[in-house]
Design a protein around this motif. Structure first.
Motif, mmCIF file in Angstrom:
data_model
loop_
_atom_site.group_PDB
_atom_site.id
_atom_site.type_symbol
_atom_site.label_atom_id
_atom_site.label_comp_id
_atom_site.label_asym_id
_atom_site.label_seq_id
_atom_site.Cartn_x
_atom_site.Cartn_y
_atom_site.Cartn_z
ATOM 1 N N PRO A 67 22.515 12.560 33.582
ATOM 2 C CA PRO A 67 22.452 13.444 34.909
ATOM 3 C C PRO A 67 22.020 14.872 34.613
ATOM 4 O O PRO A 67 22.036 15.443 33.631
ATOM 5 C CB PRO A 67 23.901 13.433 34.972
ATOM 6 N N LYS A 68 21.583 15.423 35.767
ATOM 7 C CA LYS A 68 20.752 16.497 35.794
ATOM 8 C C LYS A 68 22.003 17.843 35.486
ATOM 9 O O LYS A 68 21.601 18.907 34.642
ATOM 10 C CB LYS A 68 20.109 16.990 37.118
ATOM 11 N N ASN A 69 23.139 17.607 35.922
ATOM 12 C CA ASN A 69 24.284 18.547 35.631
ATOM 13 C C ASN A 69 24.478 18.741 34.025
ATOM 14 O O ASN A 69 24.760 19.811 33.511
ATOM 15 C CB ASN A 69 25.464 18.375 36.487
ATOM 16 N N VAL A 70 24.316 17.505 33.307
ATOM 17 C CA VAL A 70 24.850 17.582 31.925
ATOM 18 C C VAL A 70 23.350 18.192 31.308
ATOM 19 O O VAL A 70 23.461 18.963 30.112
ATOM 20 C CB VAL A 70 24.906 16.215 31.450
ATOM 21 N N GLU A 71 22.204 17.716 31.722
ATOM 22 C CA GLU A 71 20.911 18.451 31.362
ATOM 23 C C GLU A 71 20.926 19.982 31.205
ATOM 24 O O GLU A 71 20.615 20.581 30.530
ATOM 25 C CB GLU A 71 19.730 17.832 31.822
ATOM 26 N N TYR A 72 21.432 20.264 32.527
ATOM 27 C CA TYR A 72 21.499 21.690 32.547
ATOM 28 C C TYR A 72 22.420 22.355 31.661
ATOM 29 O O TYR A 72 22.380 23.398 31.109
ATOM 30 C CB TYR A 72 22.023 22.195 34.163
ATOM 31 N N ALA A 73 23.543 21.869 31.586
ATOM 32 C CA ALA A 73 24.569 22.329 30.682
ATOM 33 C C ALA A 73 24.187 22.544 29.138
ATOM 34 O O ALA A 73 24.507 23.376 28.649
ATOM 35 C CB ALA A 73 25.972 21.342 30.689
ATOM 36 N N VAL A 74 23.521 21.344 28.695
ATOM 37 C CA VAL A 74 22.864 21.426 27.305
ATOM 38 C C VAL A 74 21.822 22.443 27.369
ATOM 39 O O VAL A 74 21.807 23.203 26.280
ATOM 40 C CB VAL A 74 22.580 19.893 27.004
ATOM 41 N N SER A 75 21.006 22.456 28.185
ATOM 42 C CA SER A 75 19.888 23.607 28.161
ATOM 43 C C SER A 75 20.491 24.925 28.293
ATOM 44 O O SER A 75 19.957 25.641 27.190
ATOM 45 C CB SER A 75 19.038 23.365 29.374
#
Length: 161
Positions: A67-75
């Motif tokens: 999910p985009k929110n997980v991608e953002y959090a990892v980034s």
């Protein structure tokens, strides 16, 4: 007693030798200023962005439906770590500038990087390097085999095959 005297003399010699090569506080301050003017923080940002891109690509292979929110959090986690530790990169670069430049040259570079041309140089250096690297790689791929053949001929002339 002689051993103690030799040890003291050796210690004094080492201290003088070490202090002769230590960077002065003024030069260190000037190098730090130069790094700021040169946009050294953008190097850390570029590294952070590169690390994020690589990590996200790898994670998307592992988790195609990431999910985009997980991608953002990892980034954000990766980016934050690099930026939080960027002062360590500066500290690692200071001895290089000390090695290759006199304090006068550092001061001259500071003057240059405060000019419009210097500010432009600092602002375009990273994007230019990103464009130069593939150009240089292509050129190296072209010239490398020619150089290798020429080196082989030279070796053959001298009896090496």
């Amino acid at each position: 007693m002689r051993l103690l005297a030799r040890a003291i003399i050796t210690l004094i010699f080492c201290l003088f030798a070490f202090s002769a090569y230590a960077i002065t506080p003024e030069k260190e301050k000037d190098i730090k200023e130069l790094l700021v003017l040169m946009g050294n923080s953008s190097i850390a940002e570029e590294m952070a962005n590169s690390m994020v891109s690589i990590a996200i690509a790898q994670e998307k292979k592992r988790y195609p439906n990431l999910p985009k929110n997980v991608e953002y959090a990892v980034s954000k986690a990766i980016y934050d770590v690099v930026i939080e530790n960027s002062s360590e990169l500066d500290a690692l670069m200071i001895p290089l500038y000390d090695k290759y430049y006199t304090n006068k040259e550092i001061k001259d570079l500071i003057v240059f990087f405060k000019t419009p041309a210097g500010r432009k140089y600092a602002s375009v250096l990273t994007p230019m390097m990103q464009e130069i690297i593939p150009i240089a790689q292509t050129w190296g791929n072209k010239v490398g085999p020619i150089a290798a053949k020429r080196a082989e001929k030279e070796l053959a002339k001298h009896g090496y095959k």
